[in-house]
Design a protein around this motif. Sequence first.
Motif, PDB file in Angstrom:
ATOM      1  N   SER A  83      12.744   0.705   9.811  1.00 26.60           N
ATOM      2  CA  SER A  83      13.583  -0.185   9.003  1.00 26.60           C
ATOM      3  C   SER A  83      14.459  -1.063   9.887  1.00 26.60           C
ATOM      4  O   SER A  83      14.679  -2.249   9.598  1.00 26.60           O
ATOM      5  CB  SER A  83      14.460   0.636   8.058  1.00 26.60           C
ATOM      6  N   ALA A  84      14.935  -0.492  10.995  1.00 21.82           N
ATOM      7  CA  ALA A  84      15.780  -1.259  11.920  1.00 21.82           C
ATOM      8  C   ALA A  84      14.969  -2.373  12.576  1.00 21.82           C
ATOM      9  O   ALA A  84      15.452  -3.508  12.726  1.00 21.82           O
ATOM     10  CB  ALA A  84      16.370  -0.333  12.976  1.00 21.82           C
ATOM     11  N   HIS A  85      13.743  -2.051  12.972  1.00 22.67           N
ATOM     12  CA  HIS A  85      12.870  -3.068  13.576  1.00 22.67           C
ATOM     13  C   HIS A  85      12.573  -4.187  12.580  1.00 22.67           C
ATOM     14  O   HIS A  85      12.554  -5.375  12.951  1.00 22.67           O
ATOM     15  CB  HIS A  85      11.561  -2.423  14.030  1.00 22.67           C
ATOM     16  N   LEU A  86      12.355  -3.829  11.313  1.00 18.26           N
ATOM     17  CA  LEU A  86      12.074  -4.840  10.295  1.00 18.26           C
ATOM     18  C   LEU A  86      13.297  -5.717  10.061  1.00 18.26           C
ATOM     19  O   LEU A  86      13.171  -6.935   9.884  1.00 18.26           O
ATOM     20  CB  LEU A  86      11.648  -4.153   8.991  1.00 18.26           C
ATOM     21  N   ALA A  87      14.473  -5.121  10.080  1.00 17.56           N
ATOM     22  CA  ALA A  87      15.707  -5.896   9.917  1.00 17.56           C
ATOM     23  C   ALA A  87      15.867  -6.901  11.054  1.00 17.56           C
ATOM     24  O   ALA A  87      16.278  -8.051  10.837  1.00 17.56           O
ATOM     25  CB  ALA A  87      16.908  -4.953   9.858  1.00 17.56           C
ATOM     26  N   SER A  88      15.491  -6.474  12.254  1.00 19.93           N
ATOM     27  CA  SER A  88      15.572  -7.375  13.416  1.00 19.93           C
ATOM     28  C   SER A  88      14.585  -8.536  13.265  1.00 19.93           C
ATOM     29  O   SER A  88      14.895  -9.684  13.614  1.00 19.93           O
ATOM     30  CB  SER A  88      15.274  -6.600  14.702  1.00 19.93           C
ATOM     31  N   GLU A  89      13.414  -8.226  12.747  1.00 20.54           N
ATOM     32  CA  GLU A  89      12.401  -9.264  12.545  1.00 20.54           C
ATOM     33  C   GLU A  89      12.883 -10.291  11.525  1.00 20.54           C
ATOM     34  O   GLU A  89      12.688 -11.505  11.699  1.00 20.54           O
ATOM     35  CB  GLU A  89      11.088  -8.630  12.077  1.00 20.54           C
ATOM     36  N   ILE A  90      13.534  -9.818  10.476  1.00 23.17           N
ATOM     37  CA  ILE A  90      14.069 -10.718   9.451  1.00 23.17           C
ATOM     38  C   ILE A  90      15.146 -11.625  10.047  1.00 23.17           C
ATOM     39  O   ILE A  90      15.164 -12.836   9.805  1.00 23.17           O
ATOM     40  CB  ILE A  90      14.637  -9.905   8.261  1.00 23.17           C
ATOM     41  N   GLU A  91      16.037 -11.041  10.849  1.00 25.08           N
ATOM     42  CA  GLU A  91      17.095 -11.832  11.486  1.00 25.08           C
ATOM     43  C   GLU A  91      16.496 -12.888  12.413  1.00 25.08           C
ATOM     44  O   GLU A  91      16.958 -14.034  12.464  1.00 25.08           O
ATOM     45  CB  GLU A  91      18.021 -10.909  12.272  1.00 25.08           C
ATOM     46  N   ARG A 111       0.834  -1.205   0.000  1.00 24.72           N
ATOM     47  CA  ARG A 111       0.000   0.000   0.000  1.00 24.72           C
ATOM     48  C   ARG A 111       0.875   1.264   0.000  1.00 24.72           C
ATOM     49  O   ARG A 111       1.791   1.399   0.814  1.00 24.72           O
ATOM     50  CB  ARG A 111      -0.914   0.007   1.242  1.00 24.72           C
ATOM     51  N   PRO A 112       0.608   2.228  -0.907  1.00 26.65           N
ATOM     52  CA  PRO A 112       1.385   3.478  -0.908  1.00 26.65           C
ATOM     53  C   PRO A 112       1.191   4.255   0.401  1.00 26.65           C
ATOM     54  O   PRO A 112       0.167   4.131   1.068  1.00 26.65           O
ATOM     55  CB  PRO A 112       0.798   4.254  -2.092  1.00 26.65           C
ATOM     56  N   LYS A 113       2.169   5.027   0.769  1.00 31.16           N
ATOM     57  CA  LYS A 113       2.109   5.899   1.942  1.00 31.16           C
ATOM     58  C   LYS A 113       1.800   5.128   3.218  1.00 31.16           C
ATOM     59  O   LYS A 113       0.992   5.548   4.048  1.00 31.16           O
ATOM     60  CB  LYS A 113       1.068   7.003   1.741  1.00 31.16           C
ATOM     61  N   LEU A 114       2.448   4.014   3.383  1.00 31.22           N
ATOM     62  CA  LEU A 114       2.282   3.217   4.592  1.00 31.22           C
ATOM     63  C   LEU A 114       3.076   3.858   5.722  1.00 31.22           C
ATOM     64  O   LEU A 114       4.214   4.277   5.542  1.00 31.22           O
ATOM     65  CB  LEU A 114       2.795   1.796   4.336  1.00 31.22           C
ATOM     66  N   LEU A 115       2.476   3.952   6.891  1.00 31.92           N
ATOM     67  CA  LEU A 115       3.157   4.536   8.040  1.00 31.92           C
ATOM     68  C   LEU A 115       4.006   3.476   8.751  1.00 31.92           C
ATOM     69  O   LEU A 115       3.769   2.267   8.610  1.00 31.92           O
ATOM     70  CB  LEU A 115       2.142   5.122   9.013  1.00 31.92           C
ATOM     71  N   GLY A 116       4.955   3.948   9.557  1.00 31.84           N
ATOM     72  CA  GLY A 116       5.836   3.037  10.278  1.00 31.84           C
ATOM     73  C   GLY A 116       5.067   2.083  11.170  1.00 31.84           C
ATOM     74  O   GLY A 116       5.369   0.887  11.225  1.00 31.84           O
ATOM     75  N   ARG A 117       4.080   2.605  11.893  1.00 34.90           N
ATOM     76  CA  ARG A 117       3.328   1.736  12.811  1.00 34.90           C
ATOM     77  C   ARG A 117       2.545   0.668  12.048  1.00 34.90           C
ATOM     78  O   ARG A 117       2.343  -0.445  12.551  1.00 34.90           O
ATOM     79  CB  ARG A 117       2.388   2.569  13.686  1.00 34.90           C
ATOM     80  N   HIS A 118       2.118   1.008  10.838  1.00 31.54           N
ATOM     81  CA  HIS A 118       1.425   0.023  10.010  1.00 31.54           C
ATOM     82  C   HIS A 118       2.386  -1.105   9.626  1.00 31.54           C
ATOM     83  O   HIS A 118       2.044  -2.283   9.712  1.00 31.54           O
ATOM     84  CB  HIS A 118       0.878   0.690   8.744  1.00 31.54           C
ATOM     85  N   ALA A 119       3.581  -0.731   9.222  1.00 28.31           N
ATOM     86  CA  ALA A 119       4.567  -1.723   8.805  1.00 28.31           C
ATOM     87  C   ALA A 119       4.938  -2.656   9.957  1.00 28.31           C
ATOM     88  O   ALA A 119       5.052  -3.877   9.781  1.00 28.31           O
ATOM     89  CB  ALA A 119       5.812  -1.022   8.267  1.00 28.31           C
ATOM     90  N   THR A 146      11.437   2.568   1.203  1.00 27.37           N
ATOM     91  CA  THR A 146      12.277   3.714   1.586  1.00 27.37           C
ATOM     92  C   THR A 146      11.477   4.825   2.263  1.00 27.37           C
ATOM     93  O   THR A 146      12.014   5.900   2.520  1.00 27.37           O
ATOM     94  CB  THR A 146      12.973   4.287   0.337  1.00 27.37           C
ATOM     95  N   ASP A 147      10.200   4.564   2.542  1.00 29.02           N
ATOM     96  CA  ASP A 147       9.347   5.619   3.085  1.00 29.02           C
ATOM     97  C   ASP A 147       8.947   5.374   4.534  1.00 29.02           C
ATOM     98  O   ASP A 147       8.031   6.008   5.050  1.00 29.02           O
ATOM     99  CB  ASP A 147       8.084   5.763   2.230  1.00 29.02           C
ATOM    100  N   LEU A 148       9.639   4.450   5.213  1.00 23.58           N
ATOM    101  CA  LEU A 148       9.210   4.072   6.567  1.00 23.58           C
ATOM    102  C   LEU A 148      10.066   4.669   7.681  1.00 23.58           C
ATOM    103  O   LEU A 148       9.697   4.573   8.849  1.00 23.58           O
ATOM    104  CB  LEU A 148       9.202   2.539   6.689  1.00 23.58           C
ATOM    105  N   GLY A 149      11.188   5.232   7.362  1.00 21.08           N
ATOM    106  CA  GLY A 149      12.033   5.816   8.400  1.00 21.08           C
ATOM    107  C   GLY A 149      13.057   4.831   8.921  1.00 21.08           C
ATOM    108  O   GLY A 149      12.868   3.610   8.867  1.00 21.08           O
ATOM    109  N   ALA A 150      14.141   5.366   9.475  1.00 26.14           N
ATOM    110  CA  ALA A 150      15.262   4.543   9.926  1.00 26.14           C
ATOM    111  C   ALA A 150      14.877   3.610  11.079  1.00 26.14           C
ATOM    112  O   ALA A 150      15.280   2.441  11.110  1.00 26.14           O
ATOM    113  CB  ALA A 150      16.418   5.441  10.350  1.00 26.14           C
ATOM    114  N   GLU A 151      14.104   4.115  12.022  1.00 26.13           N
ATOM    115  CA  GLU A 151      13.744   3.297  13.195  1.00 26.13           C
ATOM    116  C   GLU A 151      12.903   2.094  12.783  1.00 26.13           C
ATOM    117  O   GLU A 151      13.147   0.966  13.231  1.00 26.13           O
ATOM    118  CB  GLU A 151      12.984   4.157  14.205  1.00 26.13           C
TER     119      GLU A 151
END
Length: 430
Positions: A284-292, A250-258, A277-282
């Motif tokens: 993105s870091a949480h998503l990287a942790s989830e992937i790991e 979905r376009p314009k997804l917010l960080g809390r949604h992700a 690239t539209d979710l912010g650094a924080e």
Amino acid sequence: MATEPKRRMSDTEKAVYEKAKNVAASKDLAERRRLAEDHLTPPEILFFLAEDDNREIRQAVAANTATPRHADQFLAKDESDDVRSIVARKVAAIAPNLSSERRDSIRKLTIEVLETLAQDQVDRVRAVLADAVKDLPDAPPEMISRVIEALARDTILSVSGPILEHSPLLADELLVEIIQNEPVAGALSAISRRQTVSERVSDAVISAKDDVAIADLLGNKSAQIREETLDELIEGAADRPVLHRPLVTRPKLLGRHALSLAKFVGYALVAELSKRTDLGAETSAHLASEIEKRLAENPALSEGDTIVTGRERAQQMHENGTLTEDAVSEAVSEGKRPFVLAAFELVTGLSEDAVHSLASSVNPKALVALVWKAGYSMEFAVQLQLRLANIPPEKALKPTEDGGFPLSEDQLSWQIELVSEDPEEEAESA
């Protein structure tokens, strides 16, 4: 025979008129057809030919743009579907100019012709009209209310669908009313795909709880969806896998949604979220942790969903009893075709060729039969038709009122038998 022209004619004009009159009354089919097709044929003669016993002649008159509107009105009630369809296309082509038509009688008569066709007993005729007027940018108010809105409310999707999806003349009030009155299956998806969907209409679509339509709405970049509505949708989407990919993309997804989505969508979709690239650094870091975290739990995820790993994963899940309908449904929503096909082989016991044949078919009955054979629900069969086979919504088979399969067991079994027969056995029996 038609009434003589009121205007005084020259001797030459009289001669032409008398000749046309004689041809119209003759038994020469080819001559009458040429007369019916000629834009220079006097209107009175065209009206006379509109009553010709031969359908081809009436079709030619219906297609002739010089035919007087009173004759079109007569032909709009012709016994032939083809004649009425031709009138629909021709008169609809005139509709864009109706708002500027100074002759009130012509404008009213034209709308009457269109209204007659919008109420035609044959679906095909109404569908032809709907397709012809679906993109009109403007129309007189009486045409909108008596023709466009009537077509939008039609109970046949081939009629209402094009209007609901494309017509810019439908007000939000009407769209919401149609949504709330449980329209024909596929109508909600048509509305969801409109070029512009307001927040009010989006709320109505989501409230109707049609997941296929909601998925289409989420995939529509021009659809306006309130943040609060998206919050509520994500909160209840864990067990609705058909919504997972549309929500992730979905376009314009917010960080809390992700972050909320990352708690329940599959690994591939979490990885897709992490690439945004539209979710912010924080975030993105949480998503990287989830992937790991997921890779630590299941290293095989890093190998990707190739045909081999997809089949192996399906086999493993089948052996431990987790190859459920929800698991396969989620894989369909994530586009994991190899895993889905392998899952159906294991659950149905059908051969690889048979499953591939059914799953790749453009015949909705084949897809529904495959789901039935697996013991899965008709609701999942709808998802499979739309997402795996890309069958248009208007052609997809829908559940019965009680949510069951719309085909009998004999019909479903026959679809399976068509792909299960052994060619060698057939050759021997022959």
